[in-house]
Design an enzyme around this catalytic site. Sequence first.
Site, mmCIF file in Angstrom:
data_model
loop_
_atom_site.group_PDB
_atom_site.id
_atom_site.type_symbol
_atom_site.label_atom_id
_atom_site.label_comp_id
_atom_site.label_asym_id
_atom_site.label_seq_id
_atom_site.Cartn_x
_atom_site.Cartn_y
_atom_site.Cartn_z
ATOM 1 N N GLU A 124 -4.323 6.984 -4.458
ATOM 2 C CA GLU A 124 -4.813 6.293 -5.668
ATOM 3 C C GLU A 124 -6.243 6.720 -5.976
ATOM 4 O OE1 GLU A 124 -4.155 2.105 -5.275
ATOM 5 O OE2 GLU A 124 -2.061 2.400 -4.755
ATOM 6 N N HIS A 143 -1.510 0.031 -9.706
ATOM 7 C CA HIS A 143 -2.026 -0.910 -8.698
ATOM 8 C C HIS A 143 -2.661 -2.125 -9.380
ATOM 9 C CE1 HIS A 143 -3.895 -1.415 -4.430
ATOM 10 N NE2 HIS A 143 -3.574 -2.579 -4.968
ATOM 11 N N ARG A 175 0.858 -1.184 0.000
ATOM 12 C CA ARG A 175 0.000 0.000 0.000
ATOM 13 C C ARG A 175 0.895 1.234 0.000
ATOM 14 N NH1 ARG A 175 -3.349 -3.005 -1.403
ATOM 15 N NH2 ARG A 175 -5.375 -3.455 -0.479
HETATM 16 C C1 DGY Z 1 -5.348 -6.618 -2.604
HETATM 17 O O1 DGY Z 1 -5.799 -7.745 -2.762
HETATM 18 O O2 DGY Z 1 -5.321 -6.048 -1.523
HETATM 19 C C2 DGY Z 1 -4.872 -5.947 -3.808
HETATM 20 O O3 DGY Z 1 -4.183 -4.799 -3.544
HETATM 21 C C3 DGY Z 1 -6.084 -5.714 -4.664
HETATM 22 O O4 DGY Z 1 -5.795 -5.076 -5.789
#
Ligand code: DGY
Length: 313
Positions: free
Chosen positions: A261, A279, A232
């Site tokens: 994002e 992402h 993240r």
């Molecule tokens: C997750 O599964 O958390 C991924 O980041 C989704 O895109």
Amino acid sequence: MNKVLAVGRFDAASRQAIEEKGWLRYDAITGAAEADEAERGAIEAVAYLGHHPFGPDLMDRFPNLRLISNYGVGYDAIDVDAASERGIKVTNTPDVLSDDVADLAVALLLAQLRSVIKADAHVRSGAWSRKEPFPLQRKMSGQKVGILGLGRIGVEIASRLAAFKMEVHYWSRSPKAEAASGWTYHDDALAMMKAVDFAVVALVGGAATEGFVTKEMIEALGPRGVLVNISRGTTIDEDALIDALEEGRLGGAGLDVFRNEPHAHTRFFDLENVVLQPHQASATVETRADMGRLQRDNIEAYLAGQPLLTPVN
Ligand code: DGY
């Protein structure tokens, strides 16, 4: 009245399955929260896809909500404490995406070390035909890589990088059994960053890891270091990262995730030493279909009064 609401812009297979089930569908939770009172009152389960915060105010728009089934392993968009207080269960989609996310982490590291994007431009622009020199690249095997966070995805990344003959180091809250294979454990994340050449961030998101990767940790990698993030954007001090990249205190970065994002900070766009992705680490046809299936299976289990498959709270 419909008991299930699906929220988000789903992959084609999931969209079709949702249509076949006849579930109510909205693109965004904010839109669904404005549906008429009777429609909202009937909703017991939400199939959620999105990074828009799903907090108490939105939960309270659905007075009979009992389950939020998240599409994704990371559920930092959902206020799980607020859900628990309201008797709402939360589920996610672990495991099915670990391979894909790990693959993209390796791709980003390789793209940086072997200058894949720049080399492509070198050929397309005619520079190769004109016999212009292309800088030598960096070797992957024999180098030290540090993984921050050794959950399911971190383990897959570490295994892949070990197969590339890298020396694997990792930081996590405690040593992991999966790492008995010779990966080096560090109980101090900064000390690990000082000890390695490159690092991959595989932490969970949310408040607990907000700004975990500090300026000092970023700069510990040094002017030849490379930082990859597939977790993240919030886990890294993004301003410090951009400053370090601009000023050459960090060699390069491969980033699939960003703080705001779907916007990447525009300062990244002027940097030649970054590889940027929208992402998309889990975004393969096969895995997105699996994520959708597991999300729906959790909802079906709830509707049938059976145990949830992958509960979070
Ligand atoms: C997750 O599964 O958390 C991924 O980041 C989704 O895109």
